[in-house]
Design a protein around this motif. Structure first.
Motif, PDB file in Angstrom:
ATOM      1  N   VAL A   1      60.530  15.835  63.065  1.00 23.99           N
ATOM      2  CA  VAL A   1      59.548  14.822  62.691  1.00 23.99           C
ATOM      3  C   VAL A   1      58.151  15.390  62.908  1.00 23.99           C
ATOM      4  O   VAL A   1      57.846  15.936  63.973  1.00 23.99           O
ATOM      5  N   THR A   2      57.303  15.256  61.888  1.00 25.98           N
ATOM      6  CA  THR A   2      55.922  15.728  61.970  1.00 25.98           C
ATOM      7  C   THR A   2      54.969  14.563  61.755  1.00 25.98           C
ATOM      8  O   THR A   2      54.999  13.907  60.716  1.00 25.98           O
ATOM      9  N   SER A   3      54.139  14.314  62.756  1.00 26.85           N
ATOM     10  CA  SER A   3      53.111  13.271  62.666  1.00 26.85           C
ATOM     11  C   SER A   3      51.760  13.933  62.440  1.00 26.85           C
ATOM     12  O   SER A   3      51.527  15.056  62.894  1.00 26.85           O
ATOM     13  N   PHE A   4      50.877  13.221  61.766  1.00 26.23           N
ATOM     14  CA  PHE A   4      49.587  13.803  61.378  1.00 26.23           C
ATOM     15  C   PHE A   4      48.430  12.948  61.877  1.00 26.23           C
ATOM     16  O   PHE A   4      48.512  11.725  61.928  1.00 26.23           O
ATOM     17  N   GLU A   5      47.341  13.651  62.205  1.00 24.17           N
ATOM     18  CA  GLU A   5      46.042  13.002  62.387  1.00 24.17           C
ATOM     19  C   GLU A   5      45.177  13.383  61.200  1.00 24.17           C
ATOM     20  O   GLU A   5      45.119  14.563  60.820  1.00 24.17           O
ATOM     21  N   LEU A   6      44.503  12.398  60.625  1.00 25.54           N
ATOM     22  CA  LEU A   6      43.670  12.647  59.453  1.00 25.54           C
ATOM     23  C   LEU A   6      42.218  12.311  59.740  1.00 25.54           C
ATOM     24  O   LEU A   6      41.908  11.427  60.534  1.00 25.54           O
ATOM     25  N   ARG A   7      41.366  13.043  59.045  1.00 23.05           N
ATOM     26  CA  ARG A   7      39.941  12.711  59.075  1.00 23.05           C
ATOM     27  C   ARG A   7      39.326  13.224  57.785  1.00 23.05           C
ATOM     28  O   ARG A   7      39.549  14.379  57.398  1.00 23.05           O
ATOM     29  N   ASP A   8      38.580  12.362  57.120  1.00 25.95           N
ATOM     30  CA  ASP A   8      37.920  12.734  55.856  1.00 25.95           C
ATOM     31  C   ASP A   8      38.911  13.251  54.825  1.00 25.95           C
ATOM     32  O   ASP A   8      38.632  14.181  54.055  1.00 25.95           O
ATOM     33  N   GLY A   9      40.099  12.654  54.804  1.00 25.12           N
ATOM     34  CA  GLY A   9      41.075  12.954  53.765  1.00 25.12           C
ATOM     35  C   GLY A   9      41.869  14.221  53.943  1.00 25.12           C
ATOM     36  O   GLY A   9      42.587  14.636  53.018  1.00 25.12           O
ATOM     37  N   VAL A  10      41.782  14.867  55.117  1.00 27.32           N
ATOM     38  CA  VAL A  10      42.563  16.080  55.369  1.00 27.32           C
ATOM     39  C   VAL A  10      43.212  15.990  56.754  1.00 27.32           C
ATOM     40  O   VAL A  10      42.812  15.185  57.598  1.00 27.32           O
ATOM     41  N   VAL A  11      44.199  16.847  56.975  1.00 26.63           N
ATOM     42  CA  VAL A  11      44.921  16.875  58.247  1.00 26.63           C
ATOM     43  C   VAL A  11      44.102  17.651  59.272  1.00 26.63           C
ATOM     44  O   VAL A  11      43.746  18.813  59.046  1.00 26.63           O
ATOM     45  N   THR A  12      43.803  17.014  60.394  1.00 32.57           N
ATOM     46  CA  THR A  12      43.086  17.690  61.474  1.00 32.57           C
ATOM     47  C   THR A  12      44.031  18.149  62.579  1.00 32.57           C
ATOM     48  O   THR A  12      43.746  19.116  63.278  1.00 32.57           O
ATOM     49  N   GLN A  13      45.147  17.424  62.751  1.00 30.47           N
ATOM     50  CA  GLN A  13      46.158  17.837  63.712  1.00 30.47           C
ATOM     51  C   GLN A  13      47.531  17.458  63.187  1.00 30.47           C
ATOM     52  O   GLN A  13      47.684  16.443  62.496  1.00 30.47           O
ATOM     53  N   ALA A  14      48.524  18.288  63.517  1.00 32.97           N
ATOM     54  CA  ALA A  14      49.916  17.976  63.213  1.00 32.97           C
ATOM     55  C   ALA A  14      50.728  18.148  64.491  1.00 32.97           C
ATOM     56  O   ALA A  14      50.522  19.116  65.233  1.00 32.97           O
ATOM     57  N   HIS A  15      51.616  17.200  64.747  1.00 31.26           N
ATOM     58  CA  HIS A  15      52.489  17.237  65.922  1.00 31.26           C
ATOM     59  C   HIS A  15      53.931  17.272  65.442  1.00 31.26           C
ATOM     60  O   HIS A  15      54.406  16.297  64.857  1.00 31.26           O
ATOM     61  N   VAL A  16      54.607  18.390  65.683  1.00 37.04           N
ATOM     62  CA  VAL A  16      55.964  18.598  65.178  1.00 37.04           C
ATOM     63  C   VAL A  16      56.945  18.584  66.339  1.00 37.04           C
ATOM     64  O   VAL A  16      56.851  19.416  67.253  1.00 37.04           O
TER      65      VAL A  16
ATOM     66  N   GLY B   1      54.124   4.015  64.014  1.00 37.82           N
ATOM     67  CA  GLY B   1      53.142   3.165  63.356  1.00 37.82           C
ATOM     68  C   GLY B   1      52.481   3.743  62.126  1.00 37.82           C
ATOM     69  O   GLY B   1      51.730   3.040  61.450  1.00 37.82           O
ATOM     70  N   LEU B   2      52.736   5.027  61.816  1.00 36.76           N
ATOM     71  CA  LEU B   2      52.046   5.669  60.696  1.00 36.76           C
ATOM     72  C   LEU B   2      53.015   6.512  59.873  1.00 36.76           C
ATOM     73  O   LEU B   2      54.039   6.973  60.393  1.00 36.76           O
ATOM     74  N   PRO B   3      52.703   6.733  58.598  1.00 37.42           N
ATOM     75  CA  PRO B   3      53.570   7.580  57.775  1.00 37.42           C
ATOM     76  C   PRO B   3      53.657   8.998  58.351  1.00 37.42           C
ATOM     77  O   PRO B   3      52.658   9.561  58.812  1.00 37.42           O
ATOM     78  N   ALA B   4      54.859   9.566  58.330  1.00 38.01           N
ATOM     79  CA  ALA B   4      55.094  10.901  58.874  1.00 38.01           C
ATOM     80  C   ALA B   4      56.069  11.646  57.974  1.00 38.01           C
ATOM     81  O   ALA B   4      56.751  11.052  57.134  1.00 38.01           O
ATOM     82  N   LEU B   5      56.130  12.952  58.158  1.00 34.31           N
ATOM     83  CA  LEU B   5      57.063  13.798  57.413  1.00 34.31           C
ATOM     84  C   LEU B   5      58.346  13.934  58.233  1.00 34.31           C
ATOM     85  O   LEU B   5      58.297  14.267  59.420  1.00 34.31           O
ATOM     86  N   VAL B   6      59.474  13.695  57.579  1.00 35.57           N
ATOM     87  CA  VAL B   6      60.782  13.840  58.223  1.00 35.57           C
ATOM     88  C   VAL B   6      61.568  14.895  57.456  1.00 35.57           C
ATOM     89  O   VAL B   6      61.747  14.789  56.242  1.00 35.57           O
ATOM     90  N   ALA B   7      62.002  15.942  58.153  1.00 34.89           N
ATOM     91  CA  ALA B   7      62.879  16.961  57.572  1.00 34.89           C
ATOM     92  C   ALA B   7      64.258  16.760  58.183  1.00 34.89           C
ATOM     93  O   ALA B   7      64.385  16.621  59.404  1.00 34.89           O
ATOM     94  N   TYR B   8      65.276  16.721  57.347  1.00 36.04           N
ATOM     95  CA  TYR B   8      66.613  16.444  57.870  1.00 36.04           C
ATOM     96  C   TYR B   8      67.667  17.227  57.100  1.00 36.04           C
ATOM     97  O   TYR B   8      67.474  17.632  55.950  1.00 36.04           O
ATOM     98  N   GLY B   9      68.770  17.474  57.772  1.00 34.97           N
ATOM     99  CA  GLY B   9      69.924  18.142  57.187  1.00 34.97           C
ATOM    100  C   GLY B   9      71.164  17.676  57.917  1.00 34.97           C
ATOM    101  O   GLY B   9      71.146  16.648  58.605  1.00 34.97           O
ATOM    102  N   VAL B  10      72.236  18.410  57.814  1.00 33.98           N
ATOM    103  CA  VAL B  10      73.478  18.040  58.497  1.00 33.98           C
ATOM    104  C   VAL B  10      73.278  18.207  60.000  1.00 33.98           C
ATOM    105  O   VAL B  10      73.098  19.312  60.503  1.00 33.98           O
ATOM    106  N   GLU B  11      73.276  17.072  60.709  1.00 30.79           N
ATOM    107  CA  GLU B  11      73.090  17.044  62.159  1.00 30.79           C
ATOM    108  C   GLU B  11      71.786  17.733  62.576  1.00 30.79           C
ATOM    109  O   GLU B  11      71.702  18.338  63.643  1.00 30.79           O
ATOM    110  N   ARG B  12      70.761  17.652  61.739  1.00 27.69           N
ATOM    111  CA  ARG B  12      69.466  18.257  62.042  1.00 27.69           C
ATOM    112  C   ARG B  12      68.361  17.283  61.669  1.00 27.69           C
ATOM    113  O   ARG B  12      68.454  16.574  60.666  1.00 27.69           O
ATOM    114  N   LEU B  13      67.309  17.282  62.483  1.00 28.16           N
ATOM    115  CA  LEU B  13      66.184  16.386  62.228  1.00 28.16           C
ATOM    116  C   LEU B  13      64.943  16.957  62.889  1.00 28.16           C
ATOM    117  O   LEU B  13      65.001  17.467  64.011  1.00 28.16           O
TER     118      LEU B  13
END
Length: 303
Positions: free
Chosen positions: A262-277, A248-260
């Motif tokens: 995904v990092t999801s973020f929680e934001l507060r006041d315009g900065v990252v408070t938590q990242a789930h990789v 449901g939210l924009p996330a960072l995706v890193a990918y390569g040959v047969e590799r993936l």
């Protein structure tokens, strides 16, 4: 089973997958549960099923409760932090994502909070919060009294309560921040990453013992930056970075040959408070199939 019965099940399939995923936090297990529900649907006497949607919701919910009960022991033995499986949601896999409430009810942060609940509490809470069931309907699904369901819901609300705003910032603002994070990560710009992290940021990595990952959450901007500087060379060779809508939210995706990953973020006041990789390949099979289909759809057709 008649063709009409098959088509009727298919009409409810997406909703049942969304329910199972929210209950389990696993797309692979949700697919298995939906398949089990289909087998029960196939064997059932249709004359005894008054409302197919309600019947299937009851079957799926109780199958999930059984899985959650057995999964608790497995998750206690899990190597490192346990995070839910990511799902790309721009294709409608988990239903509409038009409101903040709809996005919140499938976000990684929300699914992590649900791990605090017992299986039955989780079922009550998900049916109420994500699907709008009344207490009477929840009682019918779980074969409990309405009073019991109300009590379970109140308990669940207390357990998942957290200080601060409940909903994520506007999607466009989150997308801008994630894109800035992608740019800084791609360029190895630690100063740029520093500006995007809260001083008390938490960085969670789920490798499940299958790949190298931090076994405990990393706490604080300075420690997270040192960690990112340390792993940077691993992602410098053969990896690409992009953004996509995940849970449901924009996330960072890193990918390569047969590799993936995904990092999801929680934001507060315009900065990252938590990242789930999520790094564990066992948790990325469903997302990898989605990502391949998305990539194929973006390529021009062969002539």
């Amino acid at each position: 089973m008649t063709q009409g019965n098959v088509e009727e099940f298919i009409a409810h399939r997406a909703r049942m997958f969304g329910l199972a995923y929210r209950l389990l936090g696993s797309a692979a297990e949700a697919e298995d549960v939906v398949q089990d529900a289909y087998l029960r649907w196939s064997a059932a006497d249709r004359a005894q099923i008054g409302h197919p949607g309600a019947w299937l919701a009851r079957v799926v919910t109780n199958l999930c409760i059984n899985r959650l009960t057995s999964a608790r022991v497995q998750r206690e033995r899990y190597v490192g932090p346990w995070l839910p499986e990511p799902v790309f949601t721009q294709d409608g896999s988990l239903g509409p994502m038009e409101s903040a409430e709809q996005r919140d009810a499938v976000s990684t942060a929300w699914l992590v909070l649900l791990e605090r609940l017992t299986p039955t509490e989780r079922a009550v809470y998900v049916l109420r919060e994500a699907f709008g069931y009344g207490h009477r309907d929840v009682a019918g699904v779980l074969d409990l009294t309405e009073a019991n369901c109300r009590q379970l819901y109140r308990r669940a609300v207390r357990r998942v309560a957290e200080p601060g705003p409940r909903f994520a910032p506007a999607v466009e603002r989150q997308r801008q921040l994630v894109e800035s994070f992608v740019t800084a990560a791609r360029e190895g710009d630690l100063a740029g990453l520093e500006r995007l992290l809260a001083e008390d940021v938490l960085w969670w990595s789920d490798g499940g013992g299958k790949v190298s990952a931090a076994l405990r959450p990393i706490v604080g901007r300075e420690k997270v930056l040192r960690f990112l500087a340390g792993i940077g060379p691993r992602f410098a060779d053969g990896w690409e970075f992009t953004t996509a809508e995940v849970n449901g939210l924009p996330a960072l995706v890193a990918y390569g040959v047969e590799r993936l990953t995904v990092t999801s973020f929680e934001l507060r006041d315009g900065v990252v408070t938590q990242a789930h990789v999520v790094l564990n390949p066992d948790k990325l099979g469903f997302a990898a199939r989605q990502f391949s289909a998305m990539a194929a759809g973006s390529r021009p057709a062969a002539t």
